[in-house]
Scaffold this motif. Structure first.
Motif, PDB file in Angstrom:
ATOM      1  N   ALA A 271       0.824  -1.207   0.000  1.00 32.41           N
ATOM      2  CA  ALA A 271       0.000   0.000   0.000  1.00 32.41           C
ATOM      3  C   ALA A 271       0.859   1.259   0.000  1.00 32.41           C
ATOM      4  CB  ALA A 271      -0.922  -0.007   1.224  1.00 32.41           C
ATOM      5  N   VAL A 272       1.960   1.229   0.752  1.00 29.96           N
ATOM      6  CA  VAL A 272       2.859   2.385   0.802  1.00 29.96           C
ATOM      7  C   VAL A 272       3.537   2.585  -0.553  1.00 29.96           C
ATOM      8  CG1 VAL A 272       4.982   3.295   1.826  1.00 29.96           C
ATOM      9  CG2 VAL A 272       3.241   2.246   3.280  1.00 29.96           C
TER      10      VAL A 272
ATOM     11  N   ALA B  30       2.488   1.683  -3.455  1.00 28.91           N
ATOM     12  CA  ALA B  30       1.528   2.132  -4.463  1.00 28.91           C
ATOM     13  C   ALA B  30       1.262   3.624  -4.340  1.00 28.91           C
ATOM     14  CB  ALA B  30       0.225   1.351  -4.315  1.00 28.91           C
ATOM     15  N   LYS B  31       1.250   4.122  -3.110  1.00 28.57           N
ATOM     16  CA  LYS B  31       0.953   5.537  -2.882  1.00 28.57           C
ATOM     17  C   LYS B  31       2.184   6.412  -3.009  1.00 28.57           C
ATOM     18  CE  LYS B  31      -1.574   8.565   0.283  1.00 28.57           C
ATOM     19  NZ  LYS B  31      -2.370   8.626   1.550  1.00 28.57           N
ATOM     20  N   TYR B  32       3.352   5.882  -2.580  1.00 27.96           N
ATOM     21  CA  TYR B  32       4.601   6.666  -2.596  1.00 27.96           C
ATOM     22  C   TYR B  32       5.706   5.860  -3.300  1.00 27.96           C
ATOM     23  CZ  TYR B  32       2.106   8.890   1.337  1.00 27.96           C
ATOM     24  OH  TYR B  32       1.177   9.497   2.140  1.00 27.96           O
TER      25      TYR B  32
ATOM     26  N   ARG C  45       1.344   1.548   9.511  1.00 30.29           N
ATOM     27  CA  ARG C  45       0.092   0.980   9.026  1.00 30.29           C
ATOM     28  C   ARG C  45      -0.192  -0.369   9.692  1.00 30.29           C
ATOM     29  NH1 ARG C  45       1.390   4.630   5.414  1.00 30.29           N
ATOM     30  NH2 ARG C  45      -0.120   5.442   3.894  1.00 30.29           N
TER      31      ARG C  45
ATOM     32  N   GLU D 149       6.457   4.190   7.234  1.00 28.85           N
ATOM     33  CA  GLU D 149       5.069   4.274   6.764  1.00 28.85           C
ATOM     34  C   GLU D 149       4.401   2.904   6.784  1.00 28.85           C
ATOM     35  OE1 GLU D 149       2.962   6.649   5.849  1.00 28.85           O
ATOM     36  OE2 GLU D 149       4.345   8.274   6.340  1.00 28.85           O
TER      37      GLU D 149
END
Length: 389
Positions: A228-229, A231-233, A248, A244
């Motif tokens: 998830a990290v 994909a976002k950053y 989570r 990060e």
């Protein structure tokens, strides 16, 4: 607004020694403040979690761990509409009874104390706050409320069977109803402990190079958080990416406890705090799915961190330190500090003396135990300033 099953300070079962209560602090706030100002709480700053205290400045100690547990516990307690002050008091006190060198020191001391009633850190925490802290004019200990003492004694669940002597002695004076579950607030403190150490052991293990981020990506909960990290950053540096992802993981555990426990409490609908104690099952817990995933993570940490060769080597060393200090003080109790002399004089037999020696060693910090061993027995001392007696 608090839930009907939240502990109410106005309904507290009170203190062993009656006191005039504060006009501006609840009894639970006062308990929390006494714990924070205790000598045992201050000593936690030099007691280890996994690594010996002087091995690195960034690794968690019992003090930083206790503060993290209290923060998590306050969050969960607020979401469940419980009493945050009692929750925090239990969370801050839950590790007061730990020996130097973490569970390694506890295992060593328990083996040494087997002929004299054994050793258990939860029971020792009760002993500290009811007897060993000696600062007040009218009583030994901190004279905490029954509610806080109950939470310290059984936040991990009912205590049955043969009781550790440190717990049995106090329970005979002030019945803590050890056969029942603790308050919902104490149960929150126990789960907050699990959340905190699961999270920070991952941080500390990475920092110690005992495993890699690639190893963590293969684990449940953690792998999806990393994904998830990323994909976002996608351009985030490794240090920030790690932070990060692991924060989570922290959030997943907290949210799961809140969701699961809210459903349990809604279904059980306990009328008051006493009903929680007599429900026969915990009301604060992880979901079955998350608990199974956490077991996979714990198995990984056990193999790669708690039983890592470097950690095991230090475990051997500090076990010898505890064993040799115990034998030395048992044979030569006159080397105990002056303020312990009256207790030595009152010790009627070897069991009483062994329990006195156990209390003293259990209260040592990592660095003070190493320095005492070096000074008295010629062992190799640890780095750091002079410890306190």
């Amino acid at each position: 607004m608090k839930a009907p099953y939240a502990s109410d300070p106005d309904q507290s079962r009170g203190r062993l020694v009656a006191e005039e209560e504060s006009a501006f602090r609840s009894c639970y706030q006062r308990d929390r403040d006494r714990i924070i100002h205790s000598s045992a709480f201050r000593r936690l700053k030099h007691k280890t979690q996994v690594f010996v205290e002087h091995e690195g400045d960034y690794f968690r100690t019992r003090l930083t761990h206790s503060i993290e547990v209290a923060q998590v516990a306050r969050t969960i307690s607020g979401a469940l509409k419980l009493n945050g002050e009692l929750t925090e008091a239990v969370a801050l006190a839950h590790d007061l009874g730990h020996t130097p060198f973490g569970h390694t020191g506890e295992d060593a001391l328990n083996a040494l104390m087997t002929p004299y009633g054994g050793f258990d850190h939860n029971a020792q925490a009760v002993r500290i706050v009811t007897a060993l802290e000696r600062h007040y004019a009218e009583f030994d200990g901190l004279n905490l409320t029954w509610d806080t003492l109950e939470g310290i004694a059984k936040h991990n669940g009912p205590v049955t069977g043969s009781l550790p002597y440190a717990l049995a002695d106090y329970d005979a004076l002030h019945d803590l109803e050890l056969h029942t579950h603790a308050s919902a607030e104490a149960q929150v403190a126990a789960l907050a402990d699990d959340i905190a150490y699961n999270n920070h052991d991952l941080h500390d293990g990475l920092r110690a190079d005992l495993f890699s981020e690639a190893d963590l990506r293969a684990l449940p909960i953690i792998g999806p958080c990393y994904a998830a990290v990323e994909a976002k950053y996608p351009s985030l540096d490794s240090y920030r990416r790690r932070h990060e992802a692991l924060r989570r993981v922290f959030g997943v555990m907290v949210e799961d406890v809140i969701t699961t426990s809210s459903a349990i409490l809604s279904d059980a609908a306990p009328a008051d705090a006493a009903a929680v104690r007599h429900l026969g099952r915990p009301v604060v817990r992880f979901s079955d799915r998350l608990w199974q995933e956490l077991r996979v993570i714990r198995d990984f940490l056990f193999a790669r961190m708690y039983r890592a060769p470097s950690v095991m080597e230090m475990r051997k060393h500090v076990t010898v330190v505890v064993e040799e200090l115990f034998a030395f003080y048992l044979k030569k109790p006159e080397h105990l500090p002056e303020q312990w002399r009256k207790d030595i004089e009152r010790a009627k037999d070897e069991t009483a003396l062994a329990r006195l020696v156990s209390d003293y060693i259990a209260g040592m910090t990592d660095r003070f135990a190493l320095q005492s061993h070096k000074r008295l027995l010629g062992g190799s001392g640890g780095a750091g300033e002079r410890g306190e007696e």
